[in-house]
Design an enzyme around this catalytic site. Structure first.
Site, short mmCIF file in Angstrom:
data_model
loop_
_atom_site.label_atom_id
_atom_site.label_comp_id
_atom_site.label_asym_id
_atom_site.label_seq_id
_atom_site.Cartn_x
_atom_site.Cartn_y
_atom_site.Cartn_z
N ARG A 1 27.49 50.73 48.95
CA ARG A 1 27.94 49.68 49.87
C ARG A 1 29.47 49.70 50.04
O ARG A 1 30.22 49.81 49.08
CB ARG A 1 27.51 48.32 49.34
CG ARG A 1 27.90 47.12 50.22
CD ARG A 1 29.17 46.47 49.76
NE ARG A 1 29.45 45.23 50.51
CZ ARG A 1 30.61 44.58 50.45
NH1 ARG A 1 31.58 45.03 49.69
NH2 ARG A 1 30.80 43.49 51.15
N VAL A 2 29.92 49.62 51.27
CA VAL A 2 31.35 49.53 51.57
C VAL A 2 31.57 48.26 52.40
O VAL A 2 30.82 48.00 53.34
CB VAL A 2 31.82 50.78 52.36
CG1 VAL A 2 33.27 50.63 52.77
CG2 VAL A 2 31.64 52.04 51.52
N THR B 1 40.23 38.92 53.62
CA THR B 1 39.44 38.83 52.38
C THR B 1 38.26 37.91 52.62
O THR B 1 38.41 36.88 53.29
CB THR B 1 40.28 38.31 51.20
OG1 THR B 1 39.38 38.08 50.09
CG2 THR B 1 41.03 37.03 51.50
N GLY B 2 37.12 38.28 52.10
CA GLY B 2 35.95 37.41 52.29
C GLY B 2 34.69 38.23 52.25
O GLY B 2 34.67 39.34 51.72
N THR C 1 40.02 40.06 45.96
CA THR C 1 40.57 41.16 46.76
C THR C 1 42.06 40.88 47.01
O THR C 1 42.46 39.73 47.08
CB THR C 1 39.82 41.21 48.11
OG1 THR C 1 38.51 41.67 47.86
CG2 THR C 1 40.50 42.13 49.12
N1 ASP Z 1 36.03 41.62 51.57
C1 ASP Z 1 35.66 42.23 50.32
C2 ASP Z 1 34.36 42.95 50.48
O1 ASP Z 1 33.46 42.41 51.10
C3 ASP Z 1 35.54 41.27 49.20
C4 ASP Z 1 36.57 40.15 49.15
O2 ASP Z 1 37.47 40.08 49.96
O3 ASP Z 1 36.48 39.31 48.25
O4 ASP Z 1 34.22 44.02 49.94
#
Ligand code: ASP
Length: 346
Positions: A241-242, A264-265, A213
């Site tokens: 899914r969001v 991010t995560g 991300t």
């Molecule tokens: N946070 C993002 C999500 O869950 C994915 C990511 O940051 O890697 O959609």
């Protein structure tokens, strides 16, 4: 679990000096980006791969830096910087977006203006080349904050944004990741109703496929903060899914009174912990500094069982990159043009 914390703005000598001084020196402007947090291990990288990531992070942040240096707005810097990462297949956003269970790509993005607290967000789009542009258009040109799916795409078309055939988002790497995750899921079939099996499965998913991300936080010469985030979400996601990326207060938040943040995560945990707004609120209501507030909130995420990271800049231009994964692609530039790039937790 690793815990990485990088004060992106100062050398240790400068830090001590600041601690001794009660006066807070304000930077003219500042910009910090991430390209996703996750299991990014040195042993799985090659020097060539590292160099490509670093070059792309640098190319992206230089775009925002130049805008800020020339007196442009933090919103423009955030948007244009994210565009570069969206157009790169390296990151899980735009061109490099991960695949859903149905082998499609559904993209989410958000942006927020710290001066006005205006915000824009889009979720689940499949034909908008640069979702951060759509988030910006929703903020600037509509009475709404968030649009999803077909409606968001209709608005993007009306706004004259660049639309692409969904096949534009295809990359072999991301399809391979999906296939690996699906194979693991098939192995676990019948067991995913227990919480531990579910967690094990998601852990595998995160380690294998989820990082990438992109996000950016910036302070401009007028003292205005902005943040934005763009993602393909999570590999193998279903049912529309969001994640947290398009949720204002979770994936993105900006407030001139405190800071600008991009997360991010593992999105489900970042939504439940309200990560970005919580950091701002701790600064606002409790007087914590950005680094302290970020640590408290990421600890909360870890206690819930999630992981990930944030990049943020406060109203003084102090930048922080904080994460509880083994790595987070990141870069920052201060008003002197000094560049810091990091990948691992070192
Ligand atoms: N946070 C993002 C999500 O869950 C994915 C990511 O940051 O890697 O959609």
């Amino acid at each position: 679990m690793f815990f990485g914390c990088v004060d992106q703005t100062k050398t240790s000598e400068q830090k001590n000096n600041t601690e001794l001084s009660s006066e807070i020196k304000k930077a003219e402007f500042a910009i910090i980006i991430h390209g996703g947090a996750g299991t990014i291990l040195k042993q799985n990288m090659t020097p060539e791969k590292e160099a490509v990531y670093e070059a792309t992070l640098e190319a992206a942040i230089q775009v925002g830096y130049t805008i800020l240096k020339n007196g442009g707005t933090s919103l423009d810097a955030v948007q244009k910087t994210i565009n570069v990462m969206e157009d790169s297949p390296l990151f899980n956003a735009g061109k490099g977006a991960v695949f859903t269970n149905a082998e499609t790509n559904e993209l989410d993005a958000s942006i927020m203006d710290g001066k006005t607290l205006n915000a824009g967000a889009s979720a689940g789009t499949t034909t908008v080349k640069n979702p951060i542009d759509l988030a910006r258009a929703i903020m600037d040109n509509s009475p709404h904050v968030m649009m999803a799916g077909v409606g968001a795409e209709t608005f993007a078309k009306e706004q004259g944004l660049t639309l692409v055939d969904p096949s534009y988002f295809y990359t072999e790497n991301r399809l391979n990741s999906l296939q690996r995750v699906k194979a693991k899921e098939a192995e676990k079939k019948g067991k995913v109703d227990t919480e531990s099996a579910l967690l094990e499965f998601y852990d595998f998913d995160i380690q294998n496929a989820k990082f990438g991300t992109v996000g950016c936080a910036a302070l401009d010469k007028n003292g205005n903060l902005a943040a934005g985030t763009s993602t393909g979400g999570m590999t193998n996601k279903r049912y529309g899914r969001v994640g947290d990326a398009p949720i204002i207060g979770s994936g993105t938040y900006a407030n001139n009174a405190t800071c600008a943040i991009s997360s991010t995560g593992w999105g489900e945990y970042f939504i439940r912990a309200q990560v970005a707004h919580d950091i701002s609120a701790l600064m606002d209501y409790k007087g914590l500094d950005l680094k302290e507030a970020s640590k408290v909130v990421l600890d909360k995420v870890a206690k819930l069982g999630g992981d990930g990271g944030i990049v943020a800049v406060d109203k003084h231009g102090k930048m922080v990159a904080e994460f509880n994964t083994s790595g987070m692609y990141r870069a920052s530039m201060n008003d002197k043009g000094e560049l810091t790039i990091g990948i691992y937790n070192d």
